[in-house]
Write a protein that holds these residues in place. Sequence first.
Motif, PDB file in Angstrom:
ATOM      1  N   PRO A 114       0.330  -1.048   0.142  1.00 30.59           N
ATOM      2  CA  PRO A 114       0.225  -0.417  -0.025  1.00 30.59           C
ATOM      3  C   PRO A 114       0.748   1.421   0.188  1.00 30.59           C
ATOM      4  O   PRO A 114       0.886   1.967  -0.232  1.00 30.59           O
ATOM      5  N   LYS A 115       2.043   1.547   0.898  1.00 31.57           N
ATOM      6  CA  LYS A 115       3.172   2.367   0.923  1.00 31.57           C
ATOM      7  C   LYS A 115       3.288   2.572  -0.741  1.00 31.57           C
ATOM      8  O   LYS A 115       3.599   4.010  -0.708  1.00 31.57           O
ATOM      9  N   VAL A 116       3.816   1.248  -1.144  1.00 32.00           N
ATOM     10  CA  VAL A 116       4.438   1.847  -2.469  1.00 32.00           C
ATOM     11  C   VAL A 116       3.346   2.260  -3.306  1.00 32.00           C
ATOM     12  O   VAL A 116       3.868   2.404  -4.198  1.00 32.00           O
ATOM     13  N   LYS A 117       2.752   2.013  -3.740  1.00 33.04           N
ATOM     14  CA  LYS A 117       0.948   1.769  -4.143  1.00 33.04           C
ATOM     15  C   LYS A 117       1.123   3.221  -4.237  1.00 33.04           C
ATOM     16  O   LYS A 117       0.546   4.403  -5.280  1.00 33.04           O
ATOM     17  N   GLN A 118       1.310   3.682  -3.044  1.00 26.98           N
ATOM     18  CA  GLN A 118       0.795   5.997  -3.255  1.00 26.98           C
ATOM     19  C   GLN A 118       1.303   6.563  -3.218  1.00 26.98           C
ATOM     20  O   GLN A 118       1.217   7.677  -4.196  1.00 26.98           O
ATOM     21  N   ILE A 119       2.806   6.163  -3.250  1.00 24.62           N
ATOM     22  CA  ILE A 119       4.034   6.811  -3.283  1.00 24.62           C
ATOM     23  C   ILE A 119       3.972   7.074  -4.969  1.00 24.62           C
ATOM     24  O   ILE A 119       4.351   7.782  -6.157  1.00 24.62           O
ATOM     25  N   THR A 120       3.663   5.560  -5.873  1.00 25.52           N
ATOM     26  CA  THR A 120       3.366   5.346  -6.677  1.00 25.52           C
ATOM     27  C   THR A 120       2.759   6.209  -7.706  1.00 25.52           C
ATOM     28  O   THR A 120       2.676   7.814  -8.452  1.00 25.52           O
ATOM     29  N   LYS A 121       1.351   6.647  -6.927  1.00 26.76           N
ATOM     30  CA  LYS A 121      -0.224   7.030  -7.183  1.00 26.76           C
ATOM     31  C   LYS A 121       0.543   8.711  -7.488  1.00 26.76           C
ATOM     32  O   LYS A 121       0.287   9.393  -7.986  1.00 26.76           O
ATOM     33  N   GLU A 122       1.359   9.005  -6.570  1.00 23.89           N
ATOM     34  CA  GLU A 122       1.179  10.534  -6.082  1.00 23.89           C
ATOM     35  C   GLU A 122       2.672  11.288  -7.069  1.00 23.89           C
ATOM     36  O   GLU A 122       2.364  12.367  -7.872  1.00 23.89           O
ATOM     37  N   ARG A 123       3.227   9.917  -7.310  1.00 23.63           N
ATOM     38  CA  ARG A 123       4.772  10.755  -8.656  1.00 23.63           C
ATOM     39  C   ARG A 123       3.907  10.861  -9.601  1.00 23.63           C
ATOM     40  O   ARG A 123       3.817  11.561 -10.444  1.00 23.63           O
ATOM     41  N   HIS A 124       2.800  10.560 -10.099  1.00 23.64           N
ATOM     42  CA  HIS A 124       2.073  10.181 -11.196  1.00 23.64           C
ATOM     43  C   HIS A 124       0.996  11.216 -11.321  1.00 23.64           C
ATOM     44  O   HIS A 124       1.352  12.076 -11.764  1.00 23.64           O
ATOM     45  N   GLU A 125       0.209  11.612 -10.320  1.00 21.84           N
ATOM     46  CA  GLU A 125      -0.326  12.895 -10.181  1.00 21.84           C
ATOM     47  C   GLU A 125       0.470  14.034 -10.438  1.00 21.84           C
ATOM     48  O   GLU A 125       0.660  14.982 -11.424  1.00 21.84           O
ATOM     49  N   ALA A 126       1.707  14.580  -9.439  1.00 25.15           N
ATOM     50  CA  ALA A 126       2.520  15.814  -9.458  1.00 25.15           C
ATOM     51  C   ALA A 126       3.139  15.093 -10.428  1.00 25.15           C
ATOM     52  O   ALA A 126       2.850  16.542 -12.062  1.00 25.15           O
ATOM     53  N   LEU A 127       3.577  14.334 -11.947  1.00 23.86           N
ATOM     54  CA  LEU A 127       4.315  14.588 -13.320  1.00 23.86           C
ATOM     55  C   LEU A 127       2.762  14.870 -14.144  1.00 23.86           C
ATOM     56  O   LEU A 127       3.158  15.753 -14.816  1.00 23.86           O
ATOM     57  N   LEU A 128       1.943  14.975 -13.386  1.00 24.09           N
ATOM     58  CA  LEU A 128       0.500  14.952 -14.470  1.00 24.09           C
ATOM     59  C   LEU A 128       0.458  16.409 -14.861  1.00 24.09           C
ATOM     60  O   LEU A 128      -0.395  17.138 -15.640  1.00 24.09           O
TER      61      LEU A 128
END
Length: 141
Positions: free
Chosen positions: A107-121
């Motif tokens: 869950p931590k890794v998925k959350q980090i992935t989601k946040e990084r993706h949103e920041a790039l968008l």
Amino acid sequence: MENEKTYDMPYVGCLMGSAFQRLTIQLETTLKREGLEITAAEYMILRALYSRDGLQQCEIVDMVGKDKSSICRSVSALAKKNLVVTEPVSYNVIRVGLTAKAREEQPKVKQITKERHEALLKLASQKDIEAFVRVLKAIMN
């Protein structure tokens, strides 16, 4: 010397390398802040295994886009951290699986992935991102 032209080609490769380094540093800082003592390379392997547990190392090489020796080193480091287990399938084939500890961290890794993706968008329009992805894929091919 007055007639010499200066090199004025765009330095796209240098910018891409610098951007990659910056993204790697940001990722590792975020991982550490969240209590995950893993490198960016290890993170990529975990993400691959979260999408399909029990991959062979050669499949991880293809998914992550790193060379075989760096994948072997990262898998070994993840095994020492009790995040993956390895199982020989044949003489030169090794299967990599997630441990219970790695599943707890998912869950931590998925959350980090989601946040990084949103920041790039947030950095560019969807159209610009699609164009950038096309260029990156063309470079990779």
